[in-house]
Design an enzyme around this catalytic site. Structure first.
Site, mmCIF file in Angstrom:
data_model
loop_
_atom_site.group_PDB
_atom_site.id
_atom_site.type_symbol
_atom_site.label_atom_id
_atom_site.label_comp_id
_atom_site.label_asym_id
_atom_site.label_seq_id
_atom_site.Cartn_x
_atom_site.Cartn_y
_atom_site.Cartn_z
ATOM 1 N N ASN A 13 48.959 56.879 13.620
ATOM 2 C CA ASN A 13 49.450 56.899 12.245
ATOM 3 C C ASN A 13 48.802 55.815 11.396
ATOM 4 O O ASN A 13 48.512 56.028 10.213
ATOM 5 C CB ASN A 13 50.971 56.746 12.224
ATOM 6 C CG ASN A 13 51.685 57.999 12.681
ATOM 7 O OD1 ASN A 13 51.163 59.100 12.549
ATOM 8 N ND2 ASN A 13 52.877 57.850 13.225
ATOM 9 N N ILE A 72 48.331 55.684 7.345
ATOM 10 C CA ILE A 72 48.685 54.490 6.579
ATOM 11 C C ILE A 72 47.468 53.851 5.933
ATOM 12 O O ILE A 72 47.475 53.551 4.725
ATOM 13 C CB ILE A 72 49.429 53.480 7.473
ATOM 14 C CG1 ILE A 72 50.720 54.103 8.014
ATOM 15 C CG2 ILE A 72 49.742 52.207 6.691
ATOM 16 C CD1 ILE A 72 51.401 53.276 9.078
ATOM 17 N N GLU A 131 59.286 58.744 11.147
ATOM 18 C CA GLU A 131 58.472 58.200 10.071
ATOM 19 C C GLU A 131 57.084 57.834 10.579
ATOM 20 O O GLU A 131 56.941 57.200 11.624
ATOM 21 C CB GLU A 131 59.142 56.954 9.476
ATOM 22 C CG GLU A 131 60.538 57.193 8.919
ATOM 23 C CD GLU A 131 60.540 58.039 7.664
ATOM 24 O OE1 GLU A 131 59.448 58.395 7.165
ATOM 25 O OE2 GLU A 131 61.633 58.362 7.179
ATOM 26 N N CYS A 132 56.071 58.220 9.824
ATOM 27 C CA CYS A 132 54.707 57.857 10.200
ATOM 28 C C CYS A 132 54.342 56.467 9.702
ATOM 29 O O CYS A 132 53.325 55.911 10.104
ATOM 30 C CB CYS A 132 53.720 58.882 9.658
ATOM 31 S SG CYS A 132 53.612 58.921 7.850
ATOM 32 N N GLY A 133 55.163 55.908 8.811
ATOM 33 C CA GLY A 133 54.904 54.576 8.290
ATOM 34 C C GLY A 133 54.556 54.546 6.824
ATOM 35 O O GLY A 133 54.560 53.484 6.199
#
EC number: 1.8.4.8
Length: 239
Positions: A128, A133, A234-236
């Site tokens: 991620n 991100i 959540e991927c961040g």
């Protein structure tokens, strides 16, 4: 509603932020978007995964600001149906699409790091960071984003259940105009405006990301369990 103290928002006046959110909660989504475009700091940007019901936010925001930059993070692993939807909605709405990609191609990453998504929680975390991100942070810097519009909803996951309409994140404002919408309400919006949904919605997909980390919603599953094998929701990007 009076013009907010933007400096106070960005530098920690939580009382002003709470009061503004209290007022925003009672406003329709269209009015929230109009208020944000009038009062919140530029540059305004909108992010989209082009997943299920993504046409709602794209239509809601771009009809009021047609030139708004629309950020798509292309990991290189999106579904073919997603790429086709990107093309269709970009043409239909005349989107100012800004595509950002990882510094390393999928083939290069796999050659050096293997299949990160198969390497447990740490591997997914690194995946991620590299593929989602880092490209998003680069996009926000390049576009000098002051206000980031995103289509997050409280219904999507426990981690989003308490999110407000307006918040601060990394020195900019994050704005969630449909934060209190449920899936049926978004479906009604699509029908009312004759907007397409993601083709995979008919196959049971409720949250669509990359091919190898997304599964359909099966009986007994929560929506947040359809991504990243249930290890992470959540991927961040939207912490």
């Amino acid at each position: 509603m009076s013009k907010p103290d933007l400096d106070a928002f960005l530098h920690g006046d939580d009382a002003a932020l709470r009061e503004t959110n209290r007022r925003l909660e009672s406003m329709p989504a269209e009015d929230r978007v109009r208020w944000a475009l009038e009062h919140l700091p530029p540059q305004h940007v909108l992010s989209s995964s082009f997943g299920t019901q993504s046409a709602v936010m794209l239509h809601l925001v771009s009809r009021q600001m047609p030139e708004i930059p629309v950020i798509l993070v292309d990991t290189g692993y999106l579904f073919p149906e997603t790429y086709r939807l990107v093309d269709a909605l970009t043409d239909r709405f005349g989107l100012n699409l800004k595509v950002y990609r990882p510094a390393l191609s999928p083939a290069w990453q796999e050659a050096g790091l293997g299949r990160l998504w198969e390497q447990g929680a740490d591997g997914i975390e690194r995946y991620n960071r590299l593929n989602k991100i880092d490209p998003m942070e680069r996009a926000l810097r390049d576009l000098d984003a002051g206000t980031w519009f995103a289509g997050l909803r409280r219904q999507q996951a426990n981690s989003r259940a308490e999110l407000p309409v307006l918040r601060r994140q990394d020195g900019r404002i994050k704005f969630h105009p449909i934060i209190d919408w449920h899936r049926p309400r978004r479906a009604r919006y699509l029908r009312r405006h004759d907007l397409p949904d993601h083709p995979l919605r008919d196959q049971g997909y409720v949250s669509i990301g990359d091919v190898h980390t997304t599964v359909p919603l099966l009986p007994g599953m929560l929506e947040e369990e359809t991504r990243f094998f249930g290890i992470k929701r959540e991927c961040g990007l939207h912490r």
